[in-house]
Design an enzyme around this catalytic site. Structure first.
Site, short mmCIF file in Angstrom:
data_model
loop_
_atom_site.label_atom_id
_atom_site.label_comp_id
_atom_site.label_asym_id
_atom_site.label_seq_id
_atom_site.Cartn_x
_atom_site.Cartn_y
_atom_site.Cartn_z
N SER A 1 61.05 -12.55 8.42
CA SER A 1 60.76 -11.62 7.33
C SER A 1 60.84 -12.37 6.00
O SER A 1 61.86 -13.01 5.71
CB SER A 1 61.78 -10.48 7.34
OG SER A 1 61.75 -9.83 6.08
N HIS B 1 56.59 -11.32 9.05
CA HIS B 1 56.92 -9.91 8.87
C HIS B 1 56.98 -9.63 7.37
O HIS B 1 57.76 -10.24 6.64
CB HIS B 1 58.28 -9.65 9.54
CG HIS B 1 58.73 -8.24 9.53
ND1 HIS B 1 58.33 -7.31 10.46
CD2 HIS B 1 59.59 -7.58 8.70
CE1 HIS B 1 58.92 -6.15 10.22
NE2 HIS B 1 59.68 -6.28 9.14
N ASP C 1 57.66 -6.92 4.53
CA ASP C 1 58.32 -5.64 4.29
C ASP C 1 57.80 -5.00 3.00
O ASP C 1 58.03 -5.51 1.91
CB ASP C 1 59.83 -5.85 4.18
CG ASP C 1 60.46 -6.18 5.52
OD1 ASP C 1 60.31 -5.37 6.46
OD2 ASP C 1 61.08 -7.25 5.64
N MET D 1 58.11 -1.85 0.59
CA MET D 1 59.04 -0.75 0.27
C MET D 1 58.63 -0.08 -1.03
O MET D 1 58.22 -0.76 -1.97
CB MET D 1 60.46 -1.28 0.11
CG MET D 1 60.96 -2.09 1.29
SD MET D 1 62.68 -2.56 1.05
CE MET D 1 62.93 -3.69 2.43
N HIS E 1 55.37 -4.17 7.76
CA HIS E 1 56.32 -3.09 8.04
C HIS E 1 56.37 -2.21 6.80
O HIS E 1 56.93 -2.59 5.78
CB HIS E 1 57.69 -3.70 8.36
CG HIS E 1 58.79 -2.71 8.56
ND1 HIS E 1 60.12 -3.05 8.52
CD2 HIS E 1 58.75 -1.37 8.82
CE1 HIS E 1 60.85 -1.97 8.72
NE2 HIS E 1 60.06 -0.94 8.90
N MET F 1 57.66 0.57 4.75
CA MET F 1 58.77 1.51 4.52
C MET F 1 58.38 2.34 3.31
O MET F 1 58.93 2.19 2.21
CB MET F 1 60.07 0.73 4.30
CG MET F 1 60.63 0.16 5.60
SD MET F 1 61.75 -1.22 5.34
CE MET F 1 60.57 -2.55 5.17
N MET G 1 64.48 0.09 14.57
CA MET G 1 65.26 -0.52 13.49
C MET G 1 66.71 -0.68 13.93
O MET G 1 67.32 0.27 14.42
CB MET G 1 65.20 0.34 12.22
CG MET G 1 63.86 0.33 11.49
SD MET G 1 63.31 -1.32 11.00
CE MET G 1 64.61 -1.83 9.86
N ASP H 1 64.40 -5.07 14.32
CA ASP H 1 64.39 -5.58 12.94
C ASP H 1 65.70 -5.19 12.27
O ASP H 1 66.02 -4.01 12.15
CB ASP H 1 63.19 -4.94 12.22
CG ASP H 1 63.07 -5.36 10.76
OD1 ASP H 1 63.78 -6.29 10.34
OD2 ASP H 1 62.23 -4.74 10.06
C1 DX5 Z 1 65.05 -4.30 6.30
C2 DX5 Z 1 63.78 -5.01 6.62
C3 DX5 Z 1 63.97 -6.23 7.43
C4 DX5 Z 1 64.81 -7.29 6.76
C5 DX5 Z 1 65.58 -7.96 7.85
O1 DX5 Z 1 64.79 -3.02 5.87
O2 DX5 Z 1 62.88 -4.17 7.31
O3 DX5 Z 1 62.73 -6.76 7.85
O4 DX5 Z 1 64.09 -8.26 6.08
O5 DX5 Z 1 66.47 -8.85 7.26
P1 DX5 Z 1 67.68 -9.48 8.08
O6 DX5 Z 1 67.10 -10.26 9.22
O7 DX5 Z 1 68.36 -10.34 7.08
O8 DX5 Z 1 68.53 -8.33 8.54
ZN ZN Z 2 61.15 -5.06 8.31
#
Ligand code: DX5
Ligand code: ZN
Length: 226
Positions: A9, A32, A34, A36, A65, A67, A136, A174
């Protein structure tokens, strides 16, 4: 045997030097990304214009991903941008079947994510509509959180349902994935592993990817031999 994928990620990468950071993980299966919106989760990252540029320079396919709230409205645009895989949250979609079909129609693999407290059972009939199910293993929003072991039974139930259905749906986890927790997640049945801090927090991200892949593959091999 189920294939083991390591998807770092970029949430834990240096956002000012993303192109160089992407090349540090060229041995990964996918990156990956993210997204948000500071609404579905209490954090804000990047939107579609930046994701499109990442795709132009990334040596590996994108695993987005999302969110974000109102996934039905926004997720299809990510698929139209040519992303390999687009994952929306079940909790953020009014019409997840329609949305998954829309993503596939636009050429992306369709993924659906579940927060730690969201049960998988109401969605099991939807498996044929999905290419990937994301369980998750932390509350979404931030990197660097501790893996939630309470999600292991759900991973096991999801794996049993996927195997029972005979459909090749990938099972992604994840959050909090390390060389230690990847073993528990793989034993429970996950086969696609997102790792942010464990990869970008390491001195050598490529070596960290290699170690995670070894641990994940070894566990999946042992599990399939049993
Ligand atoms: C959290 C994200 C993850 C995050 C994981 O909401 O969706 O993808 O980057 O990070 P680590 O591996 O550090 O938990
Ligand atoms: Zn993620």
């Amino acid at each position: 045997m189920t294939q083991c994928c390591i998807n770092p990620s970029i949430l834990s990468a240096d956002f000012v030097n993303l192109e160089a950071e992407l090349h540090r993980i060229a041995s990964a299966d996918a990156v990956h990304v993210d997204v948000m919106d500071n609404h579905f989760v209490p954090n804000l990252t990047i939107g579609l214009p930046v994701v499109k540029r990442i795709q132009e320079v990334s040596p590996v396919p994108l695993d987005a991903h999302l969110m974000i709230s109102d996934a039905d409205r926004w997720a299809p645009d990510f698929a139209s941008a040519g992303l390999a895989s687009v994952t929306f949250h079940a909790e953020a979609s009014i019409a997840p079947v329609k949305l998954a079909r829309e993503l596939r129609a636009r050429g992306a693999k369709a993924g659906m994510a579940l927060r730690p407290a969201t049960p998988v059972e109401p969605y099991l009939d939807m498996l044929p509509e999905l290419d990937m199910l994301l369980v998750m293993t932390v509350e979404p929003g931030f990197g660097g959180q501790a893996f939630l072991d309470i999600t292991l039974p759900k991973i096991r139930r999801a794996r049993a349902a996927i195997d029972g259905s005979g459909i090749g749906v990938a099972l992604q986890v994840d959050g909090g994935i390390t060389e230690e927790t990847i073993i528990r997640a793989a034993e429970a049945g996950a086969n696609v592993f997102v790792a942010g801090s464990a990869v970008y927090g390491a001195d050598d991200p490529a070596a960290a990817i290699g170690r995670l892949r070894d641990a994940g593959s070894r566990t999946l091999r042992t599990a399939s031999a049993e």
